[in-house]
Design a protein around this motif. Structure first.
Motif, mmCIF file in Angstrom:
data_model
loop_
_atom_site.group_PDB
_atom_site.id
_atom_site.type_symbol
_atom_site.label_atom_id
_atom_site.label_comp_id
_atom_site.label_asym_id
_atom_site.label_seq_id
_atom_site.Cartn_x
_atom_site.Cartn_y
_atom_site.Cartn_z
ATOM 1 N N SER A 16 6.881 26.512 -20.871
ATOM 2 C CA SER A 16 8.292 26.759 -20.581
ATOM 3 C C SER A 16 8.803 25.563 -19.780
ATOM 4 C CB SER A 16 8.453 28.057 -19.790
ATOM 5 O OG SER A 16 9.820 28.363 -19.652
ATOM 6 N N LEU A 17 8.673 24.389 -20.380
ATOM 7 C CA LEU A 17 8.996 23.137 -19.701
ATOM 8 C C LEU A 17 10.411 22.674 -20.023
ATOM 9 C CD1 LEU A 17 5.680 21.271 -20.512
ATOM 10 C CD2 LEU A 17 6.342 22.209 -18.291
ATOM 11 N N ARG A 18 11.096 22.159 -19.015
ATOM 12 C CA ARG A 18 12.414 21.551 -19.225
ATOM 13 C C ARG A 18 12.229 20.220 -19.929
ATOM 14 N NH1 ARG A 18 14.310 19.440 -15.039
ATOM 15 N NH2 ARG A 18 12.384 19.528 -13.894
ATOM 16 N N ALA A 19 13.157 19.908 -20.826
ATOM 17 C CA ALA A 19 13.080 18.641 -21.551
ATOM 18 C C ALA A 19 14.486 18.178 -21.904
ATOM 19 C CB ALA A 19 12.229 18.804 -22.809
ATOM 20 N N LEU A 28 23.759 10.658 -22.982
ATOM 21 C CA LEU A 28 23.423 11.860 -22.235
ATOM 22 C C LEU A 28 22.460 12.693 -23.063
ATOM 23 C CD1 LEU A 28 26.918 12.895 -20.856
ATOM 24 C CD2 LEU A 28 25.066 11.755 -19.639
ATOM 25 N N GLY A 29 21.476 13.275 -22.406
ATOM 26 C CA GLY A 29 20.486 14.066 -23.117
ATOM 27 C C GLY A 29 20.952 15.489 -23.349
ATOM 28 N N LEU A 30 20.411 16.097 -24.384
ATOM 29 C CA LEU A 30 20.630 17.511 -24.658
ATOM 30 C C LEU A 30 19.492 18.279 -24.009
ATOM 31 C CD1 LEU A 30 21.366 17.245 -28.489
ATOM 32 C CD2 LEU A 30 23.038 17.608 -26.673
ATOM 33 N N SER A 31 19.815 19.181 -23.095
ATOM 34 C CA SER A 31 18.779 19.948 -22.408
ATOM 35 C C SER A 31 18.182 20.996 -23.330
ATOM 36 C CB SER A 31 19.361 20.643 -21.177
ATOM 37 O OG SER A 31 19.781 19.689 -20.241
ATOM 38 N N CYS A 32 16.860 21.156 -23.236
ATOM 39 C CA CYS A 32 16.173 22.164 -24.029
ATOM 40 C C CYS A 32 14.936 22.638 -23.273
ATOM 41 C CB CYS A 32 15.787 21.613 -25.396
ATOM 42 S SG CYS A 32 14.599 20.261 -25.364
ATOM 43 N N THR A 33 14.239 23.584 -23.871
ATOM 44 C CA THR A 33 12.988 24.088 -23.327
ATOM 45 C C THR A 33 11.897 23.881 -24.359
ATOM 46 O OG1 THR A 33 14.141 25.774 -22.039
ATOM 47 C CG2 THR A 33 11.803 26.133 -22.424
ATOM 48 N N VAL A 34 10.767 23.339 -23.912
ATOM 49 C CA VAL A 34 9.599 23.193 -24.777
ATOM 50 C C VAL A 34 8.848 24.517 -24.709
ATOM 51 C CG1 VAL A 34 7.462 21.921 -25.194
ATOM 52 C CG2 VAL A 34 9.479 20.721 -24.305
ATOM 53 N N LEU A 44 10.835 23.496 -29.783
ATOM 54 C CA LEU A 44 11.950 23.395 -28.839
ATOM 55 C C LEU A 44 12.954 24.514 -29.068
ATOM 56 C CD1 LEU A 44 12.748 19.580 -29.310
ATOM 57 C CD2 LEU A 44 11.084 20.618 -27.755
ATOM 58 N N ILE A 45 13.585 24.965 -27.977
ATOM 59 C CA ILE A 45 14.721 25.880 -28.083
ATOM 60 C C ILE A 45 15.834 25.370 -27.171
ATOM 61 C CG2 ILE A 45 13.386 27.930 -28.736
ATOM 62 C CD1 ILE A 45 13.686 28.905 -25.857
ATOM 63 N N PHE A 46 17.065 25.697 -27.553
ATOM 64 C CA PHE A 46 18.255 25.284 -26.808
ATOM 65 C C PHE A 46 19.033 26.521 -26.402
ATOM 66 C CE2 PHE A 46 16.925 21.750 -29.284
ATOM 67 C CZ PHE A 46 17.253 20.627 -28.560
ATOM 68 N N ALA A 47 19.837 26.406 -25.349
ATOM 69 C CA ALA A 47 20.645 27.530 -24.877
ATOM 70 C C ALA A 47 21.706 27.923 -25.905
ATOM 71 C CB ALA A 47 21.296 27.188 -23.535
ATOM 72 N N GLU A 48 22.182 26.954 -26.674
ATOM 73 C CA GLU A 48 23.188 27.196 -27.703
ATOM 74 C C GLU A 48 22.697 26.615 -29.020
ATOM 75 O OE1 GLU A 48 26.943 25.615 -26.523
ATOM 76 O OE2 GLU A 48 26.885 26.573 -24.568
ATOM 77 N N HIS A 79 13.295 24.743 -33.126
ATOM 78 C CA HIS A 79 13.074 23.486 -33.852
ATOM 79 C C HIS A 79 11.630 23.052 -33.652
ATOM 80 C CE1 HIS A 79 17.458 23.031 -34.193
ATOM 81 N NE2 HIS A 79 17.483 23.439 -32.931
ATOM 82 N N GLY A 80 10.999 22.599 -34.719
ATOM 83 C CA GLY A 80 9.653 22.047 -34.638
ATOM 84 C C GLY A 80 9.719 20.547 -34.809
#
Length: 89
Positions: A16-19, A28-34, A44-48, A79-80
């Protein structure tokens, strides 16, 4: 292959790492979770809902990891990606 029917070459572990997905120098980066990671790639998953480019750079600060990534699949907000490691000569 470790399990019958398993196509992955590397063992993956849940996380559950921030990436950040970086799409260019200075962007600017797009925030996601590994959600899972292995030596060969990550989930990866994103909030939206997010569309990803075919190639990008993934930064995972907690692992001190910055690596080129290739989008392999997108499904149901997940996303893989596979990692593109430099080839040493």
């Amino acid at each position: 292959m470790s399990r019958q029917g398993e196509r992955r070459a590397h063992h993956r572990r849940p996380t559950s790492l921030r990436a950040q997905v970086l799409q260019g120098i200075g962007s600017l980066g797009l925030s996601c979770t590994v959600r899972d990671i292995s030596a060969g790639g990550a989930g990866l998953i994103f909030a939206e809902p997010t569309e990803l480019p075919a190639m990008f750079v993934l930064s995972v600060p907690d692992l001190d990891l910055i690596v080129a990534a290739h989008l392999r699949w997108s499904r149901d907000g997940r996303h893989g990606v596979s990692f593109v490691w430099p080839q040493h000569q």
